[in-house]
Design a protein around this motif. Structure first.
Motif, mmCIF file in Angstrom:
data_model
loop_
_atom_site.group_PDB
_atom_site.id
_atom_site.type_symbol
_atom_site.label_atom_id
_atom_site.label_comp_id
_atom_site.label_asym_id
_atom_site.label_seq_id
_atom_site.Cartn_x
_atom_site.Cartn_y
_atom_site.Cartn_z
ATOM 1 N N ARG A 1 0.837 -1.214 0.000
ATOM 2 C CA ARG A 1 0.000 0.000 0.000
ATOM 3 C C ARG A 1 0.867 1.258 0.000
ATOM 4 O O ARG A 1 1.180 1.808 1.048
ATOM 5 C CB ARG A 1 -0.899 -0.031 1.241
ATOM 6 N N TYR B 1 -7.806 -3.018 -14.659
ATOM 7 C CA TYR B 1 -7.957 -1.961 -13.675
ATOM 8 C C TYR B 1 -9.178 -2.255 -12.800
ATOM 9 O O TYR B 1 -10.260 -2.539 -13.331
ATOM 10 C CB TYR B 1 -8.117 -0.597 -14.357
ATOM 11 N N SER B 2 -9.012 -2.197 -11.489
ATOM 12 C CA SER B 2 -10.102 -2.325 -10.514
ATOM 13 C C SER B 2 -10.950 -3.571 -10.788
ATOM 14 O O SER B 2 -10.415 -4.614 -11.169
ATOM 15 C CB SER B 2 -10.926 -1.033 -10.518
ATOM 16 N N HIS C 1 -7.776 -4.992 -9.816
ATOM 17 C CA HIS C 1 -6.474 -4.434 -10.181
ATOM 18 C C HIS C 1 -5.505 -5.464 -10.776
ATOM 19 O O HIS C 1 -4.295 -5.250 -10.810
ATOM 20 C CB HIS C 1 -5.824 -3.728 -8.994
ATOM 21 N N ARG D 1 0.826 -6.720 -9.591
ATOM 22 C CA ARG D 1 1.335 -6.064 -8.372
ATOM 23 C C ARG D 1 1.626 -7.111 -7.290
ATOM 24 O O ARG D 1 2.133 -6.763 -6.226
ATOM 25 C CB ARG D 1 0.347 -5.005 -7.874
ATOM 26 N N HIS E 1 -0.648 3.374 -10.236
ATOM 27 C CA HIS E 1 -1.408 3.922 -9.109
ATOM 28 C C HIS E 1 -0.483 4.657 -8.124
ATOM 29 O O HIS E 1 -0.296 4.207 -6.986
ATOM 30 C CB HIS E 1 -2.115 2.748 -8.419
ATOM 31 N N TYR F 1 0.952 6.856 -5.310
ATOM 32 C CA TYR F 1 0.518 7.532 -4.087
ATOM 33 C C TYR F 1 1.494 8.704 -3.907
ATOM 34 O O TYR F 1 2.629 8.506 -3.483
ATOM 35 C CB TYR F 1 0.632 6.593 -2.881
ATOM 36 N N GLN G 1 -16.576 6.478 -9.228
ATOM 37 C CA GLN G 1 -16.388 5.082 -8.826
ATOM 38 C C GLN G 1 -17.040 4.781 -7.478
ATOM 39 O O GLN G 1 -17.078 3.641 -7.047
ATOM 40 C CB GLN G 1 -14.901 4.736 -8.812
ATOM 41 N N ASP H 1 -13.290 9.399 -5.656
ATOM 42 C CA ASP H 1 -12.774 8.285 -6.463
ATOM 43 C C ASP H 1 -13.353 8.400 -7.873
ATOM 44 O O ASP H 1 -14.457 7.947 -8.135
ATOM 45 C CB ASP H 1 -13.183 6.959 -5.794
ATOM 46 N N VAL I 1 -7.221 8.508 -13.100
ATOM 47 C CA VAL I 1 -8.007 8.330 -11.874
ATOM 48 C C VAL I 1 -7.480 9.289 -10.819
ATOM 49 O O VAL I 1 -6.271 9.507 -10.717
ATOM 50 C CB VAL I 1 -7.895 6.877 -11.356
ATOM 51 N N TRP J 1 -7.942 9.732 -6.664
ATOM 52 C CA TRP J 1 -8.506 8.997 -5.519
ATOM 53 C C TRP J 1 -7.915 9.470 -4.203
ATOM 54 O O TRP J 1 -6.703 9.677 -4.098
ATOM 55 C CB TRP J 1 -8.210 7.500 -5.682
ATOM 56 N N LYS K 1 -13.147 6.461 4.403
ATOM 57 C CA LYS K 1 -13.394 5.051 4.038
ATOM 58 C C LYS K 1 -12.318 4.166 4.661
ATOM 59 O O LYS K 1 -11.134 4.473 4.600
ATOM 60 C CB LYS K 1 -13.353 4.913 2.516
ATOM 61 N N GLU L 1 -3.619 8.902 -11.258
ATOM 62 C CA GLU L 1 -3.182 7.687 -11.944
ATOM 63 C C GLU L 1 -3.390 7.738 -13.454
ATOM 64 O O GLU L 1 -4.515 7.900 -13.909
ATOM 65 C CB GLU L 1 -3.989 6.496 -11.409
HETATM 66 O O1 TA6 Z 1 -7.790 3.657 -8.448
HETATM 67 C C1 TA6 Z 1 -8.639 3.914 -7.358
HETATM 68 C C2 TA6 Z 1 -9.041 2.605 -6.735
HETATM 69 O O2 TA6 Z 1 -9.543 1.724 -7.699
HETATM 70 C C3 TA6 Z 1 -10.050 2.905 -5.640
HETATM 71 O O3 TA6 Z 1 -11.346 2.539 -5.986
HETATM 72 C C4 TA6 Z 1 -9.480 2.235 -4.419
HETATM 73 O O4 TA6 Z 1 -10.107 1.089 -4.053
HETATM 74 C C5 TA6 Z 1 -7.998 2.080 -4.770
HETATM 75 O O5 TA6 Z 1 -7.903 1.983 -6.150
HETATM 76 C C6 TA6 Z 1 -7.170 1.043 -4.045
HETATM 77 O O6 TA6 Z 1 -7.437 -0.263 -4.413
HETATM 78 P P1 TA6 Z 1 -6.766 -1.450 -3.622
HETATM 79 O O7 TA6 Z 1 -7.181 -2.711 -4.317
HETATM 80 O O8 TA6 Z 1 -5.276 -1.228 -3.692
HETATM 81 O O9 TA6 Z 1 -7.267 -1.352 -2.218
#
Ligand code: TA6
Length: 291
Positions: A58, A68-69, A77, A81, A157, A159, A181, A202, A234, A236, A241, A258
């Protein structure tokens, strides 16, 4: 330099002469740190990050491929990863990036196990490089090494570390359509000049410009995110949450912006290769013009 990182997981560290550095874990092919010449960390890592496969890490810059997602049948995802990448000692030439400064090339190929859940042979090459100006560049190359075409969706993705989520804004996405989202990807149009954050957000922005800016008013710094090869983006921040491997106050210290290819999956014919670039630099913010 190849060393053992957290929990003995292998990582590569690249450095330049000015003391800037980037760390990449082979697990996930994931950048986990990017420091400037003052040693300041420019990426965010969760205070509760779990460095234990098969849990994804993370923070830093996860690679999301081939899905993706939850936009398809695979685990959310995708799976790369959560795979162990290798150092690519002999990458094919990259004419657009001929003489990189400090860099490392990684590769991941479909394994027999992965072919059971996604039956397409691919080679994913990832170059991570520090530019001469201190910018961080990630070049993704995905090649179809199969005999049939395939489709994929994708995102990186990152951070990005920020001083305080309430003190930043994301610019460059005004008047664009996005899929929310948090609302089953309902489509809206963003009429705001910039995105500000005061609760969970999101959004999957569609067909965006190549340049997006994260303006950090407190630090007086702007992160310039430049992307190529991916039309969507994206934005986020989870805010309240609950995310299990995120500390309670951690959401204050990052924003995810992203590069993504989601609305229109990328198709590759046998032998064909797709290339995507993410280039990030941090610059002093321009003086406010009062608007
Ligand atoms: O890209 C945004 C997202 O898809 C959010 O919806 C959020 O859940 C995030 O990625 C993190 O996803 P993860 O599977 O790493 O918890």
């Amino acid at each position: 330099e190849r060393t053992k990182g957290i929990n003995g997981l292998e990582k590569i560290t690249i450095r330049d002469r000015r003391g800037r550095s980037v760390e990449v874990y082979l697990y996930g092919g994931q950048v986990t740190s990017w420091k400037n010449e003052k040693g300041e960390e420019l990426l965010f890592m969760s205070t509760k990050a779990i460095f234990e496969p098969p849990t994804p890490i993370r923070g830093g810059i996860p690679v999301l491929f081939p899905q993706y997602s939850n936009t398809g049948p695979l685990p959310s995802h995708g799976f790369v990863r959560q795979r162990f990448w290798e150092v690519d000692a002999n990458p094919p030439p990259l004419p657009s990036h001929p003489s990189p400064n400090a860099h490392v090339d990684l590769i991941l190929k479909s394994s027999p196990e992965d072919l059971k859940i996604w039956p397409h042979k691919y080679e994913y090459r990832l170059r991570v490089a520090l530019g001469r100006g201190g910018d961080l560049t990630l070049i993704s190359r995905v090649k179809n090494s199969d005999v049939k075409p395939f489709n994929f969706t994708f995102a990186l993705h990152p951070y990005f570390a920020v001083s305080d989520i309430s003190e930043i804004q994301v610019e460059g996405l005004q008047n664009l359509d996005y899929l929310d989202q948090q609302k089953n990807r309902t489509r809206f149009t963003d009429h705001e000049k910039a995105i500000t954050f005061n609760s969970q957000l999101d959004r999957l922005y569609l067909s965006t410009p190549n340049k997006i800016r994260i303006v950090d008013h407190k630090k007086k710094k702007t992160v310039v995110v430049y992307k190529k090869g991916t039309v969507d983006a994206v934005v986020w921040n989870p805010w309240e949450k609950k995310v299990v491997d995120l500390g309670v106050e951690d959401y204050r210290h990052f924003v995810a912006v992203e590069p993504a290819a989601v609305a229109k999956p990328i198709t590759l014919k046998p032998g064909q290769e797709w290339k995507g670039v993410l280039q990030v630099c941090v610059v002093p913010s321009r003086r406010s013009t009062g608007n």
